[in-house]
Scaffold this motif. Structure first.
Motif, PDB file in Angstrom:
ATOM      1  N   ASP A 165     -18.655 -26.790 -19.212  1.00  0.00           N
ATOM      2  CA  ASP A 165     -18.345 -27.604 -20.389  1.00  0.00           C
ATOM      3  C   ASP A 165     -17.507 -28.812 -19.961  1.00  0.00           C
ATOM      4  O   ASP A 165     -16.982 -28.857 -18.847  1.00  0.00           O
ATOM      5  CB  ASP A 165     -17.579 -26.776 -21.413  1.00  0.00           C
ATOM      6  CG  ASP A 165     -18.449 -25.672 -22.018  1.00  0.00           C
ATOM      7  OD1 ASP A 165     -19.659 -25.902 -22.167  1.00  0.00           O
ATOM      8  OD2 ASP A 165     -17.905 -24.592 -22.328  1.00  0.00           O
ATOM      9  N   GLY A 166     -17.384 -29.791 -20.833  1.00  0.00           N
ATOM     10  CA  GLY A 166     -16.674 -31.019 -20.485  1.00  0.00           C
ATOM     11  C   GLY A 166     -15.219 -30.775 -20.131  1.00  0.00           C
ATOM     12  O   GLY A 166     -14.591 -29.814 -20.599  1.00  0.00           O
ATOM     13  N   ARG A 167     -14.694 -31.668 -19.319  1.00  0.00           N
ATOM     14  CA  ARG A 167     -13.294 -31.577 -18.896  1.00  0.00           C
ATOM     15  C   ARG A 167     -12.633 -32.947 -18.967  1.00  0.00           C
ATOM     16  O   ARG A 167     -13.277 -33.977 -18.767  1.00  0.00           O
ATOM     17  CB  ARG A 167     -13.179 -31.076 -17.449  1.00  0.00           C
ATOM     18  CG  ARG A 167     -13.434 -29.592 -17.267  1.00  0.00           C
ATOM     19  CD  ARG A 167     -13.386 -29.228 -15.793  1.00  0.00           C
ATOM     20  NE  ARG A 167     -13.598 -27.809 -15.574  1.00  0.00           N
ATOM     21  CZ  ARG A 167     -12.632 -26.922 -15.361  1.00  0.00           C
ATOM     22  NH1 ARG A 167     -11.381 -27.337 -15.304  1.00  0.00           N
ATOM     23  NH2 ARG A 167     -12.916 -25.646 -15.179  1.00  0.00           N
ATOM     24  N   CYS A 206     -12.961 -28.475 -22.425  1.00  0.00           N
ATOM     25  CA  CYS A 206     -13.387 -28.742 -23.801  1.00  0.00           C
ATOM     26  C   CYS A 206     -14.388 -27.694 -24.281  1.00  0.00           C
ATOM     27  O   CYS A 206     -15.054 -27.032 -23.478  1.00  0.00           O
ATOM     28  CB  CYS A 206     -14.031 -30.130 -23.885  1.00  0.00           C
ATOM     29  SG  CYS A 206     -12.946 -31.487 -23.391  1.00  0.00           S
ATOM     30  N   THR A 207     -14.503 -27.569 -25.589  1.00  0.00           N
ATOM     31  CA  THR A 207     -15.544 -26.729 -26.152  1.00  0.00           C
ATOM     32  C   THR A 207     -16.894 -27.419 -25.973  1.00  0.00           C
ATOM     33  O   THR A 207     -16.978 -28.606 -25.646  1.00  0.00           O
ATOM     34  CB  THR A 207     -15.303 -26.472 -27.647  1.00  0.00           C
ATOM     35  OG1 THR A 207     -15.351 -27.727 -28.342  1.00  0.00           O
ATOM     36  CG2 THR A 207     -13.950 -25.820 -27.888  1.00  0.00           C
ATOM     37  N   ASP A 211     -16.592 -34.034 -27.160  1.00  0.00           N
ATOM     38  CA  ASP A 211     -16.895 -35.151 -26.269  1.00  0.00           C
ATOM     39  C   ASP A 211     -15.621 -35.517 -25.505  1.00  0.00           C
ATOM     40  O   ASP A 211     -14.649 -35.996 -26.109  1.00  0.00           O
ATOM     41  CB  ASP A 211     -17.360 -36.344 -27.104  1.00  0.00           C
ATOM     42  CG  ASP A 211     -17.579 -37.589 -26.264  1.00  0.00           C
ATOM     43  OD1 ASP A 211     -18.271 -37.484 -25.243  1.00  0.00           O
ATOM     44  OD2 ASP A 211     -17.052 -38.651 -26.647  1.00  0.00           O
ATOM     45  N   PRO A 212     -15.551 -35.279 -24.179  1.00  0.00           N
ATOM     46  CA  PRO A 212     -14.319 -35.561 -23.433  1.00  0.00           C
ATOM     47  C   PRO A 212     -13.802 -36.986 -23.580  1.00  0.00           C
ATOM     48  O   PRO A 212     -12.593 -37.180 -23.771  1.00  0.00           O
ATOM     49  CB  PRO A 212     -14.703 -35.227 -21.986  1.00  0.00           C
ATOM     50  CG  PRO A 212     -15.762 -34.183 -22.120  1.00  0.00           C
ATOM     51  CD  PRO A 212     -16.555 -34.602 -23.328  1.00  0.00           C
ATOM     52  N   PRO A 213     -14.666 -38.045 -23.514  1.00  0.00           N
ATOM     53  CA  PRO A 213     -14.119 -39.393 -23.725  1.00  0.00           C
ATOM     54  C   PRO A 213     -13.484 -39.558 -25.106  1.00  0.00           C
ATOM     55  O   PRO A 213     -12.489 -40.271 -25.259  1.00  0.00           O
ATOM     56  CB  PRO A 213     -15.353 -40.292 -23.571  1.00  0.00           C
ATOM     57  CG  PRO A 213     -16.263 -39.518 -22.669  1.00  0.00           C
ATOM     58  CD  PRO A 213     -16.077 -38.094 -23.095  1.00  0.00           C
ATOM     59  N   GLY A 214     -14.050 -38.906 -26.109  1.00  0.00           N
ATOM     60  CA  GLY A 214     -13.449 -38.970 -27.435  1.00  0.00           C
ATOM     61  C   GLY A 214     -12.092 -38.297 -27.477  1.00  0.00           C
ATOM     62  O   GLY A 214     -11.158 -38.785 -28.129  1.00  0.00           O
TER      63      GLY A 214
END
Length: 231
Positions: A165-167, A206-207, A211-214
């Motif tokens: 998932d995103g980091r 992140c879940t 959205d990591p950038p968000g």
């Protein structure tokens, strides 16, 4: 004494909080052993722990295994052996790690796919002072030495970041400070956990729907830190 491969480079109240947190982490690691300890910081910002008592040797080994150890200057690094250093800088020629001495990882020994070292930094969300495992190649002045390279386990870890998932990776803040910042910004439901990478380097996992950038945009104003997303 053992010098850990993690740095405390913040000042003032932030430094006091970081060292209080480090003391708690050391207690978690060796608190059940028959030792006394004192946490301090060297002039080069590496954390050192003075350990005494009946189980001192065991305690030093536990801390070195958990955090990585910075080898004393008079011992030097051994070619072909794996160590932990902190990511200090990067340029077109590669990475520079601090392992008590500067160690250069040439661009073609990073082993994280195509692109310049700066593009690798951006793609994998690497932040300054991140602890990184590497294999020492030898003295750059020795014509028979091999170049230093990232360790296989380090490459595997970074590729796992991309597959999961995103980091969002952060420096200059403790794990507790990052968690509190995410909560204060109203995004506690958007993360799975905050994974500790070093004393002041953290990875916000992140879940699936986040959205990591968000998330970076949402919490960036709350946290004076370097932040990069894993993309």
């Amino acid at each position: 004494m053992v010098v850990l491969a993690t740095k405390c480079y913040v000042e003032g109240d932030a430094r006091d909080r970081a060292l209080d947190g480090m003391n708690s982490l050391v207690a978690n690691d060796i608190g059940e052993l028959d030792v006394d300890w004192h946490v301090g910081v060297r002039d080069d910002d590496f954390v050192q722990v003075d350990v005494s008592g009946e189980d001192a040797a065991v305690a030093r080994n536990v801390l070195a295994e958990t955090w990585g150890e910075i080898v004393a200057h008079d011992e030097g690094l051994t070619a072909g052996k794996e160590y932990v250093g902190t990511l200090e800088s990067w340029d077109d020629d590669g990475f520079v790690l601090d392992a008590g001495v500067d160690v250069r990882i040439p661009a073609d020994e990073i082993g994280l796919g195509r692109g310049s070292p700066e593009q690798v930094v951006e793609r994998f969300g690497l932040v300054q002072h991140l602890p990184v495992r590497f294999v020492y190649g030898g003295d750059v002045g020795d014509p028979d030495s091999e170049p230093s390279r990232l360790a296989d386990a380090e490459r595997d870890r970074l590729y796992d970041w991309q597959r999961g998932d995103g980091r969002l990776n952060v420096n200059s803040a403790t794990r507790g400070e990052v968690r509190a910042t995410v909560n204060r910004a109203g995004h506690a439901q958007d993360i799975v956990t905050v994974e500790r990478l070093g004393l002041l380097e953290q990875s916000v996992v992140c879940t699936e729907d986040t959205d990591p950038p968000g998330l970076l945009a949402a919490i960036g104003s709350y946290l004076p830190a370097e932040m990069r997303c894993v993309v």
